[in-house]
Scaffold this motif. Structure first.
Motif, PDB file in Angstrom:
ATOM      1  N   PHE A   1       6.644  12.766   2.713  1.00  0.00           N
ATOM      2  CA  PHE A   1       7.320  11.875   1.780  1.00  0.00           C
ATOM      3  C   PHE A   1       6.390  10.728   1.420  1.00  0.00           C
ATOM      4  O   PHE A   1       5.500  10.366   2.179  1.00  0.00           O
ATOM      5  CB  PHE A   1       8.661  11.370   2.331  1.00  0.00           C
ATOM      6  CG  PHE A   1       8.561  10.572   3.593  1.00  0.00           C
ATOM      7  CD1 PHE A   1       8.525   9.188   3.553  1.00  0.00           C
ATOM      8  CD2 PHE A   1       8.529  11.196   4.832  1.00  0.00           C
ATOM      9  CE1 PHE A   1       8.443   8.447   4.716  1.00  0.00           C
ATOM     10  CE2 PHE A   1       8.457  10.462   5.997  1.00  0.00           C
ATOM     11  CZ  PHE A   1       8.413   9.081   5.934  1.00  0.00           C
ATOM     12  N   ASP A   2       6.582  10.233   0.212  1.00  0.00           N
ATOM     13  CA  ASP A   2       5.781   9.131  -0.299  1.00  0.00           C
ATOM     14  C   ASP A   2       6.538   7.832  -0.081  1.00  0.00           C
ATOM     15  O   ASP A   2       7.750   7.758  -0.301  1.00  0.00           O
ATOM     16  CB  ASP A   2       5.514   9.313  -1.792  1.00  0.00           C
ATOM     17  CG  ASP A   2       4.751  10.594  -2.075  1.00  0.00           C
ATOM     18  OD1 ASP A   2       3.966  11.014  -1.213  1.00  0.00           O
ATOM     19  OD2 ASP A   2       4.952  11.169  -3.153  1.00  0.00           O
ATOM     20  N   THR A   3       5.819   6.813   0.315  1.00  0.00           N
ATOM     21  CA  THR A   3       6.465   5.529   0.563  1.00  0.00           C
ATOM     22  C   THR A   3       5.460   4.404   0.349  1.00  0.00           C
ATOM     23  O   THR A   3       4.265   4.629   0.247  1.00  0.00           O
ATOM     24  CB  THR A   3       7.051   5.479   1.996  1.00  0.00           C
ATOM     25  OG1 THR A   3       7.804   4.287   2.154  1.00  0.00           O
ATOM     26  CG2 THR A   3       5.954   5.517   3.049  1.00  0.00           C
TER      27      THR A   3
ATOM     28  N   PRO B   1       0.811  -1.213   0.000  1.00  0.00           N
ATOM     29  CA  PRO B   1       0.000   0.000   0.000  1.00  0.00           C
ATOM     30  C   PRO B   1       0.845   1.264   0.000  1.00  0.00           C
ATOM     31  O   PRO B   1       1.940   1.299   0.556  1.00  0.00           O
ATOM     32  CB  PRO B   1      -0.817  -0.117   1.285  1.00  0.00           C
ATOM     33  CG  PRO B   1      -0.086  -1.075   2.134  1.00  0.00           C
ATOM     34  CD  PRO B   1       0.671  -1.982   1.220  1.00  0.00           C
ATOM     35  N   TYR B   2       0.312   2.287  -0.608  1.00  0.00           N
ATOM     36  CA  TYR B   2       0.957   3.593  -0.718  1.00  0.00           C
ATOM     37  C   TYR B   2       0.633   4.414   0.520  1.00  0.00           C
ATOM     38  O   TYR B   2      -0.498   4.421   1.001  1.00  0.00           O
ATOM     39  CB  TYR B   2       0.430   4.297  -1.966  1.00  0.00           C
ATOM     40  CG  TYR B   2       0.762   5.756  -2.039  1.00  0.00           C
ATOM     41  CD1 TYR B   2       2.007   6.166  -2.507  1.00  0.00           C
ATOM     42  CD2 TYR B   2      -0.154   6.717  -1.641  1.00  0.00           C
ATOM     43  CE1 TYR B   2       2.321   7.518  -2.579  1.00  0.00           C
ATOM     44  CE2 TYR B   2       0.156   8.058  -1.708  1.00  0.00           C
ATOM     45  CZ  TYR B   2       1.391   8.454  -2.171  1.00  0.00           C
ATOM     46  OH  TYR B   2       1.696   9.777  -2.231  1.00  0.00           O
ATOM     47  N   TYR B   3       1.635   5.102   1.038  1.00  0.00           N
ATOM     48  CA  TYR B   3       1.438   6.007   2.171  1.00  0.00           C
ATOM     49  C   TYR B   3       2.054   7.354   1.856  1.00  0.00           C
ATOM     50  O   TYR B   3       3.129   7.429   1.272  1.00  0.00           O
ATOM     51  CB  TYR B   3       2.116   5.483   3.445  1.00  0.00           C
ATOM     52  CG  TYR B   3       1.485   4.248   4.007  1.00  0.00           C
ATOM     53  CD1 TYR B   3       0.285   4.317   4.708  1.00  0.00           C
ATOM     54  CD2 TYR B   3       2.092   3.001   3.869  1.00  0.00           C
ATOM     55  CE1 TYR B   3      -0.299   3.178   5.229  1.00  0.00           C
ATOM     56  CE2 TYR B   3       1.510   1.873   4.384  1.00  0.00           C
ATOM     57  CZ  TYR B   3       0.318   1.967   5.072  1.00  0.00           C
ATOM     58  OH  TYR B   3      -0.258   0.844   5.584  1.00  0.00           O
TER      59      TYR B   3
END
Length: 106
Positions: free
Chosen positions: A52-54, A41-43
């Motif tokens: 920040f995207d992770t 899943p994208y957070y």
């Protein structure tokens, strides 16, 4: 096809449906095949004033299949290798989650 029951968890993990077969290289030696559900899943996380995207990859399988897998083992799936970050996290239904991190260079 009858609805699966919680007593028959294998019916949730059919390879033709959503489940995939992964290999786990154990630190103590040996390789095990494990059937389960993979997702990443994208957070969008915040740390103070920084965003920040992770992604947080994880692998869900039966608690019985997760037995003996632990932090430091390596899970391989579809040509990508992941470090297992935690011991299996059982959810009380007979399933367990392995938190993963993609290995550099895979």
């Amino acid at each position: 096809m009858p609805a699966p029951s919680w007593e028959q968890l294998d019916s949730f993990l059919q390879p033709g449906d959503f489940a995939v077969l992964a290999e786990v290289a154990l630190q103590g030696g040996g390789i095990r095949a494990v059937l389960g559900l993979f997702d990443a899943p994208y957070y969008n996380a915040e740390l103070g004033e920084y965003d920040f995207d992770t992604r947080q990859p994880r692998f869900t399988c039966t608690a019985a299949e997760a037995g003996g897998i632990g932090r430091g083992d390596i899970l391989s799936l579809a040509g990508t290798s992941y470090d297992v970050l935690t011991a299996p996290q059982e959810d009380g239904t007979g399933l367990a989650v392995l938190e993963l991190a993609e290995r550099a260079g895979t």
